[in-house]
Design a protein around this motif. Structure first.
Motif, PDB file in Angstrom:
ATOM      1  N   MET A 127      32.979   8.985  44.701  1.00 52.56           N
ATOM      2  CA  MET A 127      33.001  10.440  44.858  1.00 52.56           C
ATOM      3  C   MET A 127      31.579  10.998  44.966  1.00 52.56           C
ATOM      4  O   MET A 127      31.271  11.804  45.846  1.00 52.56           O
ATOM      5  N   ILE A 128      30.693  10.514  44.092  1.00 48.86           N
ATOM      6  CA  ILE A 128      29.315  10.998  44.098  1.00 48.86           C
ATOM      7  C   ILE A 128      28.654  10.676  45.438  1.00 48.86           C
ATOM      8  O   ILE A 128      28.003  11.527  46.051  1.00 48.86           O
ATOM      9  N   MET A 157      30.625   9.056  31.777  1.00 43.91           N
ATOM     10  CA  MET A 157      29.775   8.895  32.962  1.00 43.91           C
ATOM     11  C   MET A 157      29.010  10.171  33.272  1.00 43.91           C
ATOM     12  O   MET A 157      27.837  10.135  33.647  1.00 43.91           O
ATOM     13  N   GLU A 206      35.744   4.884  41.175  1.00 39.72           N
ATOM     14  CA  GLU A 206      36.149   6.057  41.952  1.00 39.72           C
ATOM     15  C   GLU A 206      35.138   7.188  41.805  1.00 39.72           C
ATOM     16  O   GLU A 206      34.873   7.929  42.753  1.00 39.72           O
ATOM     17  N   MET A 207      34.563   7.324  40.623  1.00 39.53           N
ATOM     18  CA  MET A 207      33.566   8.380  40.433  1.00 39.53           C
ATOM     19  C   MET A 207      32.286   8.101  41.210  1.00 39.53           C
ATOM     20  O   MET A 207      31.683   9.004  41.788  1.00 39.53           O
ATOM     21  N   LEU A 208      31.874   6.837  41.228  1.00 43.48           N
ATOM     22  CA  LEU A 208      30.676   6.484  41.999  1.00 43.48           C
ATOM     23  C   LEU A 208      30.911   6.750  43.487  1.00 43.48           C
ATOM     24  O   LEU A 208      30.026   7.249  44.193  1.00 43.48           O
ATOM     25  N   GLU A 219      31.539  18.538  40.544  1.00 40.69           N
ATOM     26  CA  GLU A 219      32.093  17.279  40.029  1.00 40.69           C
ATOM     27  C   GLU A 219      32.514  17.408  38.568  1.00 40.69           C
ATOM     28  O   GLU A 219      33.528  16.861  38.150  1.00 40.69           O
ATOM     29  N   TYR A 232      21.976  18.102  49.542  1.00 37.29           N
ATOM     30  CA  TYR A 232      22.280  17.081  48.524  1.00 37.29           C
ATOM     31  C   TYR A 232      21.610  15.770  48.916  1.00 37.29           C
ATOM     32  O   TYR A 232      21.059  15.059  48.082  1.00 37.29           O
ATOM     33  N   ALA A 253      35.398   4.428  36.846  1.00 37.05           N
ATOM     34  CA  ALA A 253      33.963   4.350  37.133  1.00 37.05           C
ATOM     35  C   ALA A 253      33.729   4.156  38.634  1.00 37.05           C
ATOM     36  O   ALA A 253      32.901   4.845  39.246  1.00 37.05           O
ATOM     37  N   PHE A 287      20.491   6.379  40.790  1.00 37.85           N
ATOM     38  CA  PHE A 287      21.857   6.052  41.213  1.00 37.85           C
ATOM     39  C   PHE A 287      22.054   4.534  41.299  1.00 37.85           C
ATOM     40  O   PHE A 287      23.103   4.009  40.953  1.00 37.85           O
ATOM     41  N   ALA A 329      18.958  13.754  46.709  1.00 40.40           N
ATOM     42  CA  ALA A 329      19.274  12.381  46.300  1.00 40.40           C
ATOM     43  C   ALA A 329      18.146  11.415  46.632  1.00 40.40           C
ATOM     44  O   ALA A 329      18.023  10.354  46.011  1.00 40.40           O
ATOM     45  N   ARG A 388      30.104  10.144  48.340  1.00 39.67           N
ATOM     46  CA  ARG A 388      30.708  10.971  49.388  1.00 39.67           C
ATOM     47  C   ARG A 388      30.166  12.391  49.320  1.00 39.67           C
ATOM     48  O   ARG A 388      29.839  13.009  50.330  1.00 39.67           O
ATOM     49  N   ASP A 389      30.040  12.919  48.105  1.00 43.08           N
ATOM     50  CA  ASP A 389      29.538  14.279  47.936  1.00 43.08           C
ATOM     51  C   ASP A 389      28.089  14.405  48.421  1.00 43.08           C
ATOM     52  O   ASP A 389      27.716  15.389  49.054  1.00 43.08           O
ATOM     53  N   ILE A 390      27.276  13.393  48.112  1.00 47.70           N
ATOM     54  CA  ILE A 390      25.868  13.429  48.535  1.00 47.70           C
ATOM     55  C   ILE A 390      25.776  13.537  50.061  1.00 47.70           C
ATOM     56  O   ILE A 390      24.992  14.319  50.595  1.00 47.70           O
TER      57      ILE A 390
END
Lengths: 342, 342
Positions: B250-251, A247, B246-248, A275, B261, B244, B272, B265, B253-255
């Protein structure tokens, strides 16, 4: 405390192994290392790093290398001059050596450790317990993840005990929440192994068994330890790592596909860096082998210096935390519960 | 072609199931559907969508619902009025019905299909084969992924044959590259099951066996089909999906964690969105159950209308492509190779 560092067999050996050892020495004042491998190569590497043999750094010459191509039993018998087998022999013979860190071939390392190093009394077979980061900033351990492909329900219970004491000793996690990997959360799910193990796990003292878990919840932070056979544990750990890596690659490729994405990404560099670091297994140490009388940590074949230093840190903390003694105490408590005094 | 749609048991039933059926009807002129479930609820939903019963839409009243809490064998025996068991009975009894799509409880569906629908002659047990997207824009199938937790080497060979014919029939993949899930790529890796199956897979005609694969390579696009026992296949599929997702998260949440950020974005919204769609299992249909005499597709419990329509599309294409006949031909060819004519 003395720790052996096998300096061959990894993709970046001996550089990463030697440099990793020096990082660890900088972090722990009471640590010393024995670098095992081709003496000349190790010396060259120490020189490059502006360092030399001293009272905390010893070199043991063992020029042979074991690779993934070697058949483990043959390697143990025939490659006595290899850094891995030499390390295992030294670990067995010297009471003052606490543990071993290796980035070499997994199969040979497990076989050599199992055959040459004694097991903790009562433990049937050692097991691997790698660590992964969870999405709420914690970690989760997976025990076993490849050392034992065919197992019994009793072994699943032992994995739960060993993994719990490991997480307590090294990471200070109190009363770790243990879940059994299954194809559904209901009590009756799974094959004979899981259905037999479920009530046994539930009744085992010294562990905090919370039930079955599905692999899709691994990273949610709901569990501290997942117990499973070595085959599915290996699939669990490597699929997580593989999916995360693929990913991150996809995101990078997508960013470079359009000028506007590249522009937007300029403002998010720090986020993507964070990340990437977060999902990088190199930052979480190796796969510790628990259950042998001495501590063994298997670093990833592609470990860099940071990863090696983290592996050494794990060996150091496992020893310092008295993990093996705690495992023995738990096994005694479990036995005592089975045969209550009259 | 007639396909049954079980309209209960999913998180979004009956809405998603009814709407999904209408989408599929729009895509395939020669398709008709039988909606099985609570007649009143289905009618209300059809009305909401501005539609009514016609020559391509039939309703069969079956108000009972089977959930994950039901014990499969009990459910089959006692819940004859449920949409799932009613659907299975109709599938068995009517030659003109091609297949069934259900988003209900997996265990009961597998049990009912295995016990009530005949198997393709020579096939030991049906198996699930879900599809995942690969990073080079292709797909990869996983067979089995949960229908059979304890299997034999012969079954692994059957999974390879069934999965290959499925990928050819539905996705037009020629000569699919089949790999066996293992804990390493070397021939000798794994437990007895894998070591026994390896040479058998290598010698089986009608499949293109390329060797062992490690789970971390699932998404690389190197393989079209992965064969494995249902336990580790379930872990493989759900870990990929879970990581996949959980990573989406995370991204996302980070944004939202920093203004800069969020600003960056803004320029990457489309990217995205594309990535989110790409990793969304809803867009790849369900877990087809291969090996029964009739086609059965199990949609995810959380399937939306699009996901249901994709499942119906899979059932349609499996039938149209003559998948079952091709599997029978392969089995005959394999038998013929074992007993060459004098």
């Amino acid at each position: 405390m003395k720790v052996l560092v096998d300096c061959a067999g990894g993709d970046k050996s001996p550089q990463a192994n030697v440099e990793g050892a020096l990082i660890a020495l900088g972090n722990f004042d009471d640590l010393s290392v024995i670098l095992v491998g081709d003496e000349q190569l190790i010396k060259t590497e120490l020189e490059r790093l502006g360092c030399a043999v001293n009272e905390r750094i010893e070199i043991v010459h063992a020029p042979g290398v074991i690779t993934g191509e070697d058949i483990p039993t043959d390697a143990i018998r025939l490659k006595k001059d290899s850094s891995m087998i030499k390390s295992i022999s030294m670990l067995r013979e010297n009471d003052d050596i606490a543990g071993l860190v290796s980035t070499g071939a997994t199969g040979s390392l497990v076989a050599a450790a199992t055959m040459r190093i004694g097991r903790i009394r009562g433990i049937r077979r050692p097991a691997f317990c790698p660590i992964l980061p969870t999405m709420n900033g914690g970690i989760v351990g997976i025990c076993d993840s490849g050392a034992n492909v065919d197992i019994t329900p009793e072994q699943l219970v032992q994995f739960a005990v060993m993994g719990s004491r490991f997480l307590e000793s090294v990471y200070g996690i109190e009363n770790p929440r243990v879940a059994m990997l299954n194809i559904g959360v209901e009590t009756e799910k799974g094959d004979d192994l899981r259905r037999t193990a479920y009530p046994m796990l539930k009744e085992t003292p010294t562990i905090n068994f919370v039930g079955n878990m599905e692999s899709r919840d691994l990273l949610t932070g709901k569990y501290d330890l997942v117990v499973c056979d070595g085959f599915s544990g290996n699939v669990l750990a490597k699929t997580t790592e593989g999916t995360a890596m693929e990913m991150l690659k996809m995101i990078k490729r997508d960013i470079y596909s359009k000028a506007i994405y590249k522009f937007g990404a300029l403002f998010m560099k720090k986020m993507f860096k964070k990340e990437k670091d977060f999902m990088n297994y190199q930052n979480y140490g190796g796969s510790v082998l628990i259950g042998a009388e001495k501590v063994v940590v298997k670093g990833h074949g592609s470990s860099n210096a940071t990863a090696v230093s983290k592996c050494i840190e794990q060996a150091y903390r496992m020893t310092l935390g008295g993990m093996n003694e705690k495992i023995s105490e738990s096994l005694a408590a479990i036995e005592a519960a089975k045969h209550p005094a009259e």
